[in-house]
Design a protein around this motif. Structure first.
Motif, PDB file in Angstrom:
ATOM      1  N   UNK A 169       0.824  -1.188   0.000  1.00  0.00           N
ATOM      2  CA  UNK A 169       0.000   0.000   0.000  1.00  0.00           C
ATOM      3  C   UNK A 169       0.872   1.258   0.000  1.00  0.00           C
ATOM      4  N   UNK A 170       1.992   1.213   0.725  1.00  0.00           N
ATOM      5  CA  UNK A 170       2.885   2.375   0.768  1.00  0.00           C
ATOM      6  C   UNK A 170       3.465   2.663  -0.613  1.00  0.00           C
ATOM      7  N   UNK A 171       3.891   1.632  -1.300  1.00  0.00           N
ATOM      8  CA  UNK A 171       4.436   1.816  -2.650  1.00  0.00           C
ATOM      9  C   UNK A 171       3.402   2.455  -3.559  1.00  0.00           C
ATOM     10  N   UNK A 172       2.180   1.985  -3.510  1.00  0.00           N
ATOM     11  CA  UNK A 172       1.120   2.538  -4.354  1.00  0.00           C
ATOM     12  C   UNK A 172       0.805   3.986  -3.975  1.00  0.00           C
ATOM     13  N   UNK A 173       0.809   4.288  -2.690  1.00  0.00           N
ATOM     14  CA  UNK A 173       0.560   5.664  -2.249  1.00  0.00           C
ATOM     15  C   UNK A 173       1.656   6.608  -2.748  1.00  0.00           C
ATOM     16  N   UNK A 174       2.898   6.171  -2.656  1.00  0.00           N
ATOM     17  CA  UNK A 174       4.006   6.999  -3.131  1.00  0.00           C
ATOM     18  C   UNK A 174       3.955   7.184  -4.638  1.00  0.00           C
ATOM     19  N   UNK A 175       3.607   6.126  -5.357  1.00  0.00           N
ATOM     20  CA  UNK A 175       3.468   6.249  -6.815  1.00  0.00           C
ATOM     21  C   UNK A 175       2.386   7.253  -7.190  1.00  0.00           C
ATOM     22  N   UNK A 176       1.305   7.272  -6.420  1.00  0.00           N
ATOM     23  CA  UNK A 176       0.188   8.162  -6.718  1.00  0.00           C
ATOM     24  C   UNK A 176       0.470   9.614  -6.324  1.00  0.00           C
ATOM     25  N   UNK A 177       1.260   9.822  -5.271  1.00  0.00           N
ATOM     26  CA  UNK A 177       1.448  11.176  -4.765  1.00  0.00           C
ATOM     27  C   UNK A 177       2.760  11.836  -5.208  1.00  0.00           C
ATOM     28  N   UNK A 178       3.689  11.069  -5.734  1.00  0.00           N
ATOM     29  CA  UNK A 178       4.976  11.605  -6.166  1.00  0.00           C
ATOM     30  C   UNK A 178       5.215  11.306  -7.647  1.00  0.00           C
ATOM     31  N   UNK A 179       6.146  12.016  -8.212  1.00  0.00           N
ATOM     32  CA  UNK A 179       6.524  11.736  -9.603  1.00  0.00           C
ATOM     33  C   UNK A 179       7.486  10.548  -9.593  1.00  0.00           C
ATOM     34  N   UNK A 180       6.958   9.381  -9.822  1.00  0.00           N
ATOM     35  CA  UNK A 180       7.724   8.141  -9.747  1.00  0.00           C
ATOM     36  C   UNK A 180       7.668   7.442 -11.099  1.00  0.00           C
ATOM     37  N   UNK A 181       8.833   7.019 -11.570  1.00  0.00           N
ATOM     38  CA  UNK A 181       8.866   6.197 -12.776  1.00  0.00           C
ATOM     39  C   UNK A 181       8.599   4.755 -12.356  1.00  0.00           C
ATOM     40  N   UNK A 182       7.485   4.168 -12.777  1.00  0.00           N
ATOM     41  CA  UNK A 182       7.112   2.819 -12.322  1.00  0.00           C
ATOM     42  C   UNK A 182       8.166   1.748 -12.593  1.00  0.00           C
ATOM     43  N   UNK A 183       8.946   1.932 -13.637  1.00  0.00           N
ATOM     44  CA  UNK A 183       9.967   0.940 -13.968  1.00  0.00           C
ATOM     45  C   UNK A 183      11.265   1.133 -13.192  1.00  0.00           C
ATOM     46  N   UNK A 184      11.286   2.110 -12.273  1.00  0.00           N
ATOM     47  CA  UNK A 184      12.514   2.402 -11.533  1.00  0.00           C
ATOM     48  C   UNK A 184      12.264   2.439 -10.025  1.00  0.00           C
ATOM     49  N   UNK A 185      11.409   1.569  -9.544  1.00  0.00           N
ATOM     50  CA  UNK A 185      11.118   1.489  -8.114  1.00  0.00           C
ATOM     51  C   UNK A 185      11.899   0.314  -7.544  1.00  0.00           C
ATOM     52  N   UNK A 186      12.732   0.606  -6.547  1.00  0.00           N
ATOM     53  CA  UNK A 186      13.603  -0.400  -5.954  1.00  0.00           C
ATOM     54  C   UNK A 186      13.242  -0.564  -4.477  1.00  0.00           C
ATOM     55  N   UNK A 187      13.489  -1.745  -3.954  1.00  0.00           N
ATOM     56  CA  UNK A 187      13.136  -2.046  -2.567  1.00  0.00           C
ATOM     57  C   UNK A 187      14.355  -2.591  -1.844  1.00  0.00           C
ATOM     58  N   UNK A 188      14.624  -2.067  -0.648  1.00  0.00           N
ATOM     59  CA  UNK A 188      15.732  -2.557   0.159  1.00  0.00           C
ATOM     60  C   UNK A 188      15.372  -2.461   1.634  1.00  0.00           C
ATOM     61  N   UNK A 189      16.094  -3.181   2.455  1.00  0.00           N
ATOM     62  CA  UNK A 189      15.902  -3.142   3.899  1.00  0.00           C
ATOM     63  C   UNK A 189      17.003  -3.932   4.571  1.00  0.00           C
ATOM     64  N   UNK A 190      17.272  -3.616   5.828  1.00  0.00           N
ATOM     65  CA  UNK A 190      18.332  -4.292   6.578  1.00  0.00           C
ATOM     66  C   UNK A 190      17.738  -5.042   7.775  1.00  0.00           C
TER      67      UNK A 190
END
Length: 84
Positions: free
Chosen positions: A1-22
């Motif tokens: 849901x967070x990814x979708x919210x950020x895509x909707x509210x920010x200028x995000x290139x859908x093909x350039x969304x990366x995910x990381x965590x430690x």
């Protein structure tokens, strides 16, 4: 849901969304990618794993993945990353 919210509210290139965590975020990176394998351009889990969920790794065969895990990690066993 967070990814979708950020895509909707920010200028995000859908093909350039990366995910990381430690650590626990590394586990979350694996789990999120397993549930939404077509959402991210690549993932970079750090010191994470998936427990027995590595059996689902087939879902991620198309996804670029860069895994980081210290060989001497005493909190999260490196075997978690190695299995994936």
């Amino acid at each position: 849901a967070l990814t979708e919210e950020l895509r909707a509210s920010l200028r995000v290139e859908p093909d350039r969304v990366y995910l990381t965590g430690i650590s626990m975020g590394g586990f979350g990176t694996w789990e999120t990618a397993l549930h939404y394998p077509d959402t991210y351009a690549a993932i970079a889990p750090i010191c994470g794993g998936t427990g027995v969920r590595f059996l689902l790794a087939e879902r991620l065969k198309h996804l670029p993945i860069w895994i980081f895990h210290g060989a001497l990690d005493t909190v999260v066993e490196p075997a978690h990353s190695q299995k994936m």
